[in-house]
Motif scaffolding. Structure first.
Motif, PDB file in Angstrom:
ATOM      1  N   LEU A  48     -10.621   4.914  -0.540  1.00  0.00           N
ATOM      2  CA  LEU A  48     -11.917   5.391   0.476  1.00  0.00           C
ATOM      3  C   LEU A  48     -12.917   4.316   0.118  1.00  0.00           C
ATOM      4  N   PRO A  49     -12.963   4.199  -1.239  1.00  0.00           N
ATOM      5  CA  PRO A  49     -14.359   3.034  -1.036  1.00  0.00           C
ATOM      6  C   PRO A  49     -14.241   1.649  -0.546  1.00  0.00           C
ATOM      7  N   ALA A  50     -13.148   1.206  -0.273  1.00  0.00           N
ATOM      8  CA  ALA A  50     -13.667   0.048   0.886  1.00  0.00           C
ATOM      9  C   ALA A  50     -12.764   0.518   2.046  1.00  0.00           C
ATOM     10  N   ARG A  51     -12.883   1.680   2.258  1.00  0.00           N
ATOM     11  CA  ARG A  51     -13.233   2.201   3.509  1.00  0.00           C
ATOM     12  C   ARG A  51     -14.118   3.411   4.545  1.00  0.00           C
ATOM     13  N   ALA A  52     -15.005   3.404   2.954  1.00  0.00           N
ATOM     14  CA  ALA A  52     -16.396   3.443   2.833  1.00  0.00           C
ATOM     15  C   ALA A  52     -17.623   4.456   4.446  1.00  0.00           C
ATOM     16  N   ASP A  53     -16.588   3.374   5.478  1.00  0.00           N
ATOM     17  CA  ASP A  53     -17.186   3.901   7.296  1.00  0.00           C
ATOM     18  C   ASP A  53     -16.600   4.441   7.481  1.00  0.00           C
ATOM     19  N   GLU A  54     -15.447   5.710   7.207  1.00  0.00           N
ATOM     20  CA  GLU A  54     -14.560   6.084   7.692  1.00  0.00           C
ATOM     21  C   GLU A  54     -15.263   7.457   7.748  1.00  0.00           C
ATOM     22  N   LEU A  55     -16.388   7.862   6.169  1.00  0.00           N
ATOM     23  CA  LEU A  55     -16.798   8.740   6.189  1.00  0.00           C
ATOM     24  C   LEU A  55     -17.810   9.642   7.728  1.00  0.00           C
ATOM     25  N   GLY A  56     -18.055   8.101   7.978  1.00  0.00           N
ATOM     26  CA  GLY A  56     -19.143   8.315   9.001  1.00  0.00           C
ATOM     27  C   GLY A  56     -21.008   9.126   8.914  1.00  0.00           C
ATOM     28  N   ALA A  57     -20.383   9.700   9.593  1.00  0.00           N
ATOM     29  CA  ALA A  57     -22.110  10.957   8.836  1.00  0.00           C
ATOM     30  C   ALA A  57     -21.797  11.545   7.539  1.00  0.00           C
ATOM     31  N   ALA A  58     -20.559  11.797   7.714  1.00  0.00           N
ATOM     32  CA  ALA A  58     -21.061  12.858   6.154  1.00  0.00           C
ATOM     33  C   ALA A  58     -20.575  11.349   5.243  1.00  0.00           C
ATOM     34  N   TYR A  59     -21.193  10.433   5.027  1.00  0.00           N
ATOM     35  CA  TYR A  59     -21.762   9.565   4.172  1.00  0.00           C
ATOM     36  C   TYR A  59     -22.285  10.172   3.054  1.00  0.00           C
ATOM     37  N   ALA A  60     -23.546  10.607   3.593  1.00  0.00           N
ATOM     38  CA  ALA A  60     -24.395  10.995   3.017  1.00  0.00           C
ATOM     39  C   ALA A  60     -24.165  12.571   1.476  1.00  0.00           C
ATOM     40  N   ILE A  61     -22.956  12.946   2.006  1.00  0.00           N
ATOM     41  CA  ILE A  61     -21.990  14.278   1.033  1.00  0.00           C
ATOM     42  C   ILE A  61     -21.908  13.440  -0.506  1.00  0.00           C
ATOM     43  N   PRO A  62     -20.718  12.543  -0.407  1.00  0.00           N
ATOM     44  CA  PRO A  62     -20.946  12.183  -1.227  1.00  0.00           C
ATOM     45  C   PRO A  62     -22.321  11.068  -2.797  1.00  0.00           C
ATOM     46  N   ILE A  63     -22.804  10.416  -1.783  1.00  0.00           N
ATOM     47  CA  ILE A  63     -24.006   9.637  -1.978  1.00  0.00           C
ATOM     48  C   ILE A  63     -25.193  10.864  -2.185  1.00  0.00           C
ATOM     49  N   PHE A  64     -25.383  11.744  -1.412  1.00  0.00           N
ATOM     50  CA  PHE A  64     -26.349  12.118  -1.865  1.00  0.00           C
ATOM     51  C   PHE A  64     -26.857  14.014  -2.477  1.00  0.00           C
ATOM     52  N   TYR A  65     -25.661  14.424  -1.438  1.00  0.00           N
ATOM     53  CA  TYR A  65     -25.246  15.981  -2.237  1.00  0.00           C
ATOM     54  C   TYR A  65     -24.590  16.404  -3.909  1.00  0.00           C
ATOM     55  N   VAL A  66     -22.913  15.273  -3.796  1.00  0.00           N
ATOM     56  CA  VAL A  66     -21.932  15.438  -4.506  1.00  0.00           C
ATOM     57  C   VAL A  66     -22.496  15.158  -6.151  1.00  0.00           C
ATOM     58  N   PRO A  67     -23.489  14.309  -6.497  1.00  0.00           N
ATOM     59  CA  PRO A  67     -24.253  13.733  -7.554  1.00  0.00           C
ATOM     60  C   PRO A  67     -25.157  14.839  -8.448  1.00  0.00           C
TER      61      PRO A  67
END
Length: 174
Positions: free
Chosen positions: A124-143
Motif C-alpha cells: 500500500l505505501p507505494a500505491r497510496a494514491d489508491e486511498l483517494g479521499a481516505a488518504y487522510a485517515i492513516p495520516i491524520f486519524y490513525v496516529p
C-alpha cells in the motif's frame, strides 16, 4: 519523491505532530479527569471509527485499493467504533462499561496493528494514491487512535490506590 516516500513521511510526521499536540494539550486535559471520564473521552473519539467503512466505498477510494487491506480495515474500524459506542451507553453500569472499554481497546489496537501489516503485505505505501479521499485517515486519524489506545492501556493497567475505587472507577486522578 516517490508515492511511497511521501506516504511514509506523512505517516511519521502524523505521529510526531499528534505526539506534540498530545503532550502539550490532550494529556494534561485527560490528567485533570478521573479515570472514568478519561476513558469516556477516549471512547468518544473512537466512536467515530465507523468512518473506516469509507475504505470499501467505491468512488471515495481507488478501484485498485487492495481488498486485503480495505475490507479488514473497514470492518475492524466498524467493530472498534461500535464497541466504543457500547462503552459510552453503558457508562452508568460500571462493570459493563469497563468490559466495553477493554474490548474496544483490544479490538481497536489489534485492528490498527493488523491494518499496518495488511498495508505492508499489499504494498500500500507505494500505491497510496489508491486511498483517494481516505488518504487522510492513516495520516491524520490513525496516529491519534494509536496514541489514545496506548494511553488507555496504560490507564487500565496502572494500579489504582484502593480496591473500592478500582471497582467503581470513581475519584481517581492519574
Amino acid at each position: 519523491m516517490s508515492t511511497e516516500s511521501i506516504f511514509q513521511t506523512h505517516l511519521v510526521l502524523g505521529y510526531v505532530a499528534w505526539l506534540l499536540c498530545f503532550g502539550a494539550y490532550i494529556l494534561p486535559w485527560l490528567k485533570s479527569m478521573d479515570r472514568v471520564k478519561a476513558h469516556r473521552a477516549i471512547a468518544t473519539l473512537h466512536s467515530f471509527r465507523f468512518f473506516g467503512l469509507v475504505f470499501i466505498l467505491p468512488g471515495v477510494v481507488g478501484p485498485n485499493l487492495p481488498t486485503s487491506f480495505a475490507t479488514f480495515a473497514a470492518y475492524g474500524d466498524l467493530a472498534a467504533g461500535l464497541l466504543a459506542m457500547l462503552a459510552l451507553v453503558t457508562i452508568r453500569i460500571r462493570q459493563v462499561f469497563w468490559l466495553f472499554v477493554v474490548a474496544f481497546n483490544l479490538v481497536g489496537m489489534g485492528d490498527l496493528v493488523l491494518d499496518y501489516y495488511h498495508a505492508i503485505q499489499a504494498g500500500l505505501p507505494a500505491r497510496a494514491d489508491e486511498l483517494g479521499a481516505a488518504y487522510a485517515i492513516p495520516i491524520f486519524y490513525v496516529p491519534l487512535l494509536m496514541i489514545t489506545h496506548v494511553l488507555a492501556f496504560y490507564l487500565l493497567l496502572r494500579p489504582q490506590p484502593n480496591a473500592a475505587q478500582a471497582l467503581t472507577g470513581e475519584s481517581t486522578v492519574f
